[in-house]
Design a protein around this motif. Structure first.
Motif: not given
Lengths: 326, 254
Positions: B165-167, B171, B199-203, B206, B228, B230, B234
Motif C-alpha cells: 500500500y502507498p500509505e 510510513m 490520489r489520496s492525501a494520506d498516501a 506519508w 483533497q 479531508r 491529513e
C-alpha cells in the motif's frame, strides 16, 4: 498468519460447523410468523433499482417513519473497475426509499478494514457521484466517537467491545453488503458486513482484534449487538473465487432483502450454491435462533431454484458446496 | 505537533494540558476519551517535545512504548504455537508493535513506535531503548512485500504474496530513516511511482515523508489536481511536512 495455521483454523471451523449442524438437526421448525426474505431480479445497476428497492422495503413494511436510519455499505478497496464494493447506486436507492418512507435522519456509514482514507475510498467507488452531498450524510465509522458495549451473551473472545455512537444511536441499521465469497469464512454477506462497524480508530487497520477474538464468533457477537437490522444484499454482480478482495466478478442479477438478516444470508448462500448449514457463523447459538432450513424461511419474489447461480469456491471451501438445493 | 508548527501557542498550551490530564496510570494514552486502555497512540505523544509535555509525562510515555510488544512475540503465545506444531520455539521474527494490546504487530504502529524511540535515543542512550529500536527496524525490514513496499504487515497471509500500500510504504520508509538496507533500495522506486500516481492525501503525506527521510523526494513532486485534504490527520501531517521542508523537522530532529 501463515498458510499452515489458516488451514488448521479452517479445519477447526469445518468441524465446529458440523457440530452446530448436528445440534441444529434436533431443533423445532420455525414459527409461521418468521419474517420473509425477498429475492428479486435486478439485472443491472440502473435507474430501475430505485423502484425495485422501494417496492422491496414496502413489501417488508419496514417502519422507518420518524426514525434514525444508518445505511451500512461494504467499502473495501480502491478498485473502481472491480465488484469489490457495494454499488453506490444501490445505496442511494435505499437512501432515497427510506427518506420517502419518512425517516427522520438517514446516514451512510462505513469503517473500512484495510484503508484509513475512507472518503478517498468512497470517492473512488463512485459514492460522491451517486449520492448528492455525500459528505453531509456520510460518517466515517472508523473515526466516530465510541461507547463500550457489554453484551449480555458473548461467544467471541473480544475483551472490550467499543462501537461507534452513530451506529448505536440508529433505530434501524440497514446492512447493504456485496454478495461475495470469503477466503476465511466461506461467504461474506449482511452479518459479516458488520465488521465495518468496528472502529479502526480504536482497533487499528486491519481490524486484527476480530481475528484474535475469532472471526465467526465476532460476527455472531456484532450481529447480536444490533437487534434492529434490515439487509439488502447487492447480488447484481457479486464476487466469486478468492473473495472478498481478489475474486472475480460474478453476475447473479438479484437483490436479497429482509429483516431477519441471518435468514437473508442463508438465502444468499443457497443462491451462491453454498450450504448455509456449513457456514459456521450462521449456525444457531441460542434457542431463539431460527432454523435455516430452506423450508423454514418464508420467501417472497423469485424462487430459489430460478435464481441459483453457483459461485466458484477456492479449494479450501469445496466442502461447503450445496449438494441438494431443495 | 502540527499546531506547534502552525504557531498557535494558545491551542498548543491547551493541547498539552489535555494530554497531561489524559495520561493513564500505566503511562499510555487511549485513542479517545471513552476508551479505558492505552494503545499505539502513546507513541504519537512520545514524539512531542518533552520540555513542553513535561519530562515526567514524557518519560512514562517512552517507557510504555518501550515495554509494549505484540502478542505473538510473547513466550506463552510462542509456546502454544509450538505445541500446535505451527512454528518453531525459537522464532527469528523481530517483535513489532500492535495497535492495541494482546494482538499482532503491524507496520503502521511499529513505524510510529520506531520513530518515537529513534527520537528518544538521541536524548537517552539507554540500552533497552536501543534494543527495541533495533527490533522494530528489523520487524519492518522482515515484513517488506516481495518486490518492495509494505502492506499492513503480513507478507503472505493466505499463502500468496500481498501487494504493498502507498500509505504503509511511506510510513515504513519514514521509520527506516538512517537505515541502510537492500529492502529500502528495492522499495524506493516503488514509493516514487506511488507518489507520481497518488490520489489520496494520506498516501501523499506519508510517501513524501518517507522519501524525504530517505533523501529521495523528487524536487518537482506536485499533488494531483483532484487530491483533497479531508481530515484533521491529513491536514496536520501536511503542516508537519511543510515545516520539515523549511528545515524544522519535528519527527526526525531531537
Amino acid at each position: 498468519m501463515n498458510a499452515q495455521s489458516s488451514l488448521t483454523r479452517r479445519a477447526w471451523l469445518s468441524g465446529s460447523a458440523g457440530l452446530a449442524v448436528l445440534s441444529g438437526c434436533a431443533r423445532k421448525s420455525q414459527p409461521a410468523s418468521a419474517p420473509p426474505v425477498s429475492v428479486v431480479r435486478a439485472p443491472a445497476y440502473d435507474q430501475r433499482l430505485y423502484d425495485t428497492v422501494r417496492r422491496v422495503l414496502q413489501d417488508h413494511r419496514l417502519n422507518v417513519r420518524g426514525r434514525r436510519v444508518l445505511l451500512k455499505p461494504n467499502l473495501v478497496e480502491f478498485e473502481p473497475a472491480s465488484t469489490i464494493n457495494t454499488s453506490p447506486l444501490l445505496v442511494h436507492a435505499v437512501y432515497e426509499a427510506v427518506r420517502q418512507m419518512g425517516a427522520a435522519e438517514v446516514h451512510i456509514g462505513e469503517g473500512p478494514g484495510h484503508r484509513r482514507n475512507t472518503l478517498d475510498l468512497a470517492e473512488a467507488a463512485g459514492y460522491f457521484q451517486a449520492v448528492p452531498k455525500f459528505e453531509d450524510v456520510f460518517v466515517d465509522l472508523n473515526l466516530d466517537a465510541v461507547t463500550r458495549v457489554r453484551p449480555s451473551r458473548q461467544v467471541s473472545h473480544i475483551q472490550k467491545l467499543y462501537l461507534p455512537n452513530t451506529a448505536l444511536a440508529a433505530d434501524v441499521l440497514i446492512s447493504i453488503p456485496k454478495m461475495k465469497t470469503h477466503h476465511w469464512v466461506g461467504a461474506t454477506l449482511s452479518m459479516k458486513n458488520l465488521f465495518g462497524l468496528v472502529p479502526g480508530g480504536v482497533y487499528g487497520w486491519p481490524k486484527n482484534m476480530l481475528h484474535w477474538a475469532g472471526i465467526n464468533e465476532s460476527i455472531i457477537d456484532l450481529h447480536a449487538a444490533f437487534p434492529r437490522q434490515f439487509a439488502v444484499v447487492d447480488g447484481i454482480i457479486g464476487m466469486e473465487g478468492n473473495g472478498p478482495i481478489q475474486g472475480t466478478p460474478k453476475p447473479a442479477g438479484v437483490l436479497v432483502a429482509g429483516r431477519d438478516v441471518r435468514a437473508v444470508d442463508a438465502t444468499c448462500c443457497r443462491i451462491m450454491g453454498i450450504d448455509p448449514l456449513k457456514i459456521a457463523y450462521l449456525q444457531p447459538t441460542s434457542a431463539n435462533d431460527a432454523s435455516l432450513l430452506a423450508s423454514d424461511i418464508p420467501q417472497i419474489g423469485e424462487t430459489l431454484i430460478s435464481t441459483m447461480t453457483p459461485f466458484e469456491l477456492i479449494p479450501e471451501f469445496q466442502g461447503i458446496r450445496l449438494v441438494n438445493p431443495a | 505537533m502540527a499546531l506547534l508548527d502552525a504557531g498557535d501557542s494558545e491551542a498548543v498550551r491547551r493541547g498539552f494540558r489535555w494530554l497531561r490530564t489524559a495520561q493513564r496510570p500505566d503511562g499510555g494514552w487511549p485513542p479517545q476519551a471513552g476508551v479505558d486502555e492505552s494503545t499505539w497512540v502513546t507513541a504519537l505523544v512520545a514524539l512531542l517535545p518533552p520540555e513542553q509535555l513535561s519530562d515526567a509525562v514524557h518519560e512514562k510515555a517512552v517507557n510504555w512504548v518501550a515495554g509494549s510488544s505484540a502478542e505473538e512475540s510473547g513466550t506463552i503465545f510462542r509456546l502454544r504455537q509450538w505445541l500446535l506444531g505451527q512454528s518453531s520455539l525459537s522464532s527469528n521474527q523481530a517483535p513489532g508493535w500492535p495497535w492495541i494490546p494482546n494482538t499482532a504487530a503491524w507496520v503502521a504502529p511499529t513505524s510510529i513506535a520506531v520513530l518515537a524511540l529513534q527520537k528518544e535515543s538521541r536524548r537517552d542512550s539507554r540500552s533497552d531503548l536501543q534494543k527495541r529500536l533495533d527490533e522494530g527496524r528489523n520487524f519492518l525490514l522482515q515484513r517488506m512485500c516481495k518486490g518492495g513496499g509494505w502492506n499492513h504487515g503480513s507478507t503472505t497471509p493466505l499463502g500468496y504474496p500481498t501487494t504493498p500500500y502507498p500509505e504503509t510504504t511511506g510510513m515504513a520508509l519514514t521509520a527506516l530513516h538512517g537505515v541502510h538496507a537492500r529492502q529500502i533500495d528495492v522499495s524506493l522506486p516503488l514509493a516514487q511511482r506511488y507518489l507520481s500516481e497518488c490520489r489520496s492525501a494520506d498516501a501523499w503525506n506519508w510517501l513524501r515523508l518517507g522519501l524525504l527521510a530517505q533523501g529521495r523526494l523528487p524536487v518537482d513532486a506536485a499533488p494531483a489536481a483532484e487530491l483533497q485534504f479531508r481530515s484533521v490527520p491529513e491536514v496536520s501531517l501536511d503542516l508537519i511536512l511543510q515545516a520539515a521542508f523549511q528545515g524544522r523537522n519535528r519527527i526526525f530532529a531531537a
